[in-house]
Enzyme design. Structure first.
Site, short mmCIF file in Angstrom:
data_model
loop_
_atom_site.label_atom_id
_atom_site.label_comp_id
_atom_site.label_asym_id
_atom_site.label_seq_id
_atom_site.Cartn_x
_atom_site.Cartn_y
_atom_site.Cartn_z
N ASP A 101 0.86 -1.19 0.00
CA ASP A 101 0.00 0.00 0.00
C ASP A 101 0.89 1.23 0.00
O ASP A 101 1.55 1.52 1.00
CB ASP A 101 -0.89 0.04 1.25
N ARG A 109 3.77 2.63 2.99
CA ARG A 109 4.64 1.73 3.74
C ARG A 109 6.11 2.06 3.54
O ARG A 109 6.94 1.77 4.39
CB ARG A 109 4.40 0.28 3.29
N ARG A 174 -7.16 11.11 1.98
CA ARG A 174 -6.85 10.06 1.01
C ARG A 174 -7.59 10.23 -0.32
O ARG A 174 -7.28 9.51 -1.27
CB ARG A 174 -7.19 8.69 1.60
N LYS A 204 -9.38 1.44 -5.41
CA LYS A 204 -10.13 1.04 -4.22
C LYS A 204 -10.90 2.25 -3.66
O LYS A 204 -10.53 3.38 -3.94
CB LYS A 204 -9.19 0.45 -3.17
N HIS A 205 -12.01 2.02 -2.94
CA HIS A 205 -12.59 0.76 -2.47
C HIS A 205 -13.99 0.66 -3.07
O HIS A 205 -14.89 1.34 -2.61
CB HIS A 205 -12.69 0.72 -0.96
N HIS A 217 -12.44 -1.63 8.64
CA HIS A 217 -11.45 -2.42 9.35
C HIS A 217 -12.00 -2.90 10.69
O HIS A 217 -11.53 -3.89 11.25
CB HIS A 217 -10.18 -1.60 9.62
N ASP A 287 -10.59 -6.70 -0.83
CA ASP A 287 -9.82 -6.15 0.27
C ASP A 287 -9.51 -7.33 1.20
O ASP A 287 -9.97 -8.46 0.97
CB ASP A 287 -10.63 -5.07 1.00
#
Length: 363
Positions: A101, A109, A174, A204-205, A217, A287
């Site tokens: 990601d 990351r 985002r 996404k998403h 999540h 996902d």
């Protein structure tokens, strides 16, 4: 850091692990086709880690189609690049997908903490740059990803940022914008920048996480009261332009769009809205099926079968809650049982294999 598992040892270990599960050539082919559908997480932050070595053996044996890096895998540049080399070297035939990601902002990351170039969040990139400027920024991001050994970026986010209280998209900047047309333009710039250096991307998403006040999540999400039709516009415009490699569905339910099920498990959403209505015929992926929104309602192998039946070709399994070193074996066995019982048509696996093979050839 050098890998401690040589290619000769890969082959020997893989043959020993595979022997109990492969009894004839057709079974081996079935296992390999299903294995290519699995994008797996792992434990460890360097190539010597047991979790990484185990995943490399599964890739070598054809029981996994690739690796997904999470935050706990990306502590140092040396460790990251030792891992990508390990997984790339493990594959015997089809190259593995090596995914991370890397959106920019709060979700990257690879950043300053581990020796890479930080990139602003999508909201800031769109506010300060034209689409052409954004494309240049994201081409630079993709060059670093490719140099580090990655060939798939699980981005961009093409959710709309019109709900300021949204805890998963708007809160972290985002989204590229509040309307579908703006998000489509900048999403296409993100994809074009990555394609220019040979890195795949995943939108996404689907069908849109921007309106909800709940984080998938943490628990299941019902979009019905808040979702708006403009949230599909990035997918429509980018599909028409051929600017999509992969679409990642979210664990997002809607009374009409998904038939009340999470989109990841909904044939109405994947085969109906995404494929028939929008016209996207490439790889659809889930996902993480280990997220609470799914885990709280379904055993993992049941979620896998439902996701494949819905039309997904690539299954993301972080294997992080309680790591299972034999997860691919269990998943492949459950899928084969579902095909044998007629619950899954064999053609569904074949179609997924064709789409994934084409994707890997294009990336």
């Amino acid at each position: 850091m050098p890998s401690r598992l040589s290619r000769r040892r890969f082959m020997a270990a893989s043959a020993a692990l595979a022997a109990p599960y492969v009894t004839k050539a057709s079974a081996a082919a079935d296992d390999a086709a299903i294995g290519q559908m699995l994008l797996l997480g792992f434990s460890g932050s360097g190539s010597d880690a047991d979790g990484a070595q185990n995943l490399a053996r599964h890739i070598a044996a054809g029981r996994a189609g690739g690796a997904c890096f999470l935050g706990h895998n990306t502590r140092t540049q040396q460790g990251i690049e030792s891992l990508t080399r390990l997984f790339a070297a493990a594959a015997r035939q089809a190259r593995p997908l090596i995914a991370v990601d890397q959106e920019g902002g709060s979700v990257q990351r690879l950043g300053a903490k581990n020796g890479y170039t930080p990139v602003p969040p999508a909201q800031a990139v769109a506010a300060r740059n034209s689409p052409d400027g954004a494309r240049a920024i994201y081409a630079g991001m993709a060059r670093e990803l490719k140099a580090a050994g990655f060939n798939l970026n699980l981005a961009p986010v093409v959710d709309l940022g019109f709900e300021p209280r949204n805890p998963i998209v708007a809160k972290w900047g985002r989204a590229f914008g509040k309307d579908g047309a703006t998000v489509a333009r900048y999403g296409a710039a993100f994809v074009a920048g990555h394609r220019s250096v040979g890195v795949l991307t995943a939108l996404k998403h689907f069908p849109g996480h921007g309106s909800t006040l709940v984080d998938s999540h943490e628990k299941p999400v019902d979009l019905t009261p808040t979702w708006r039709a403009d949230e599909l516009e990035p997918y429509r415009q980018m599909a028409r332009a051929g600017a999509i490699d992969i679409v990642m569905s979210g664990h997002l339910a809607h009374a009409k769009l998904t038939g009340g099920e999470p989109a990841t498990l909904s044939r109405t959403a994947i085969e109906g809205v995404l494929r028939r209505d929008i016209g996207f015929q490439g790889v659809a992926m889930t996902d993480d099926l280990d997220m609470a929104a799914i885990r709280s309602a379904y055993p993992l192998t049941e979620a896998v079968i439902r996701a494949i039946a819905a039309g997904n070709d690539l299954l993301l399994l972080s294997n992080s809650r309680t790591p299972d070193p034999n997860l691919p074996v269990a998943v492949i066995g459950a899928v084969k049982d579902a095909v044998a019982s007629g619950r899954l048509p064999a053609g569904r696996i074949e179609m997924a294999a064709q789409r994934i093979a084409q994707l890997k050839g294009n990336g």
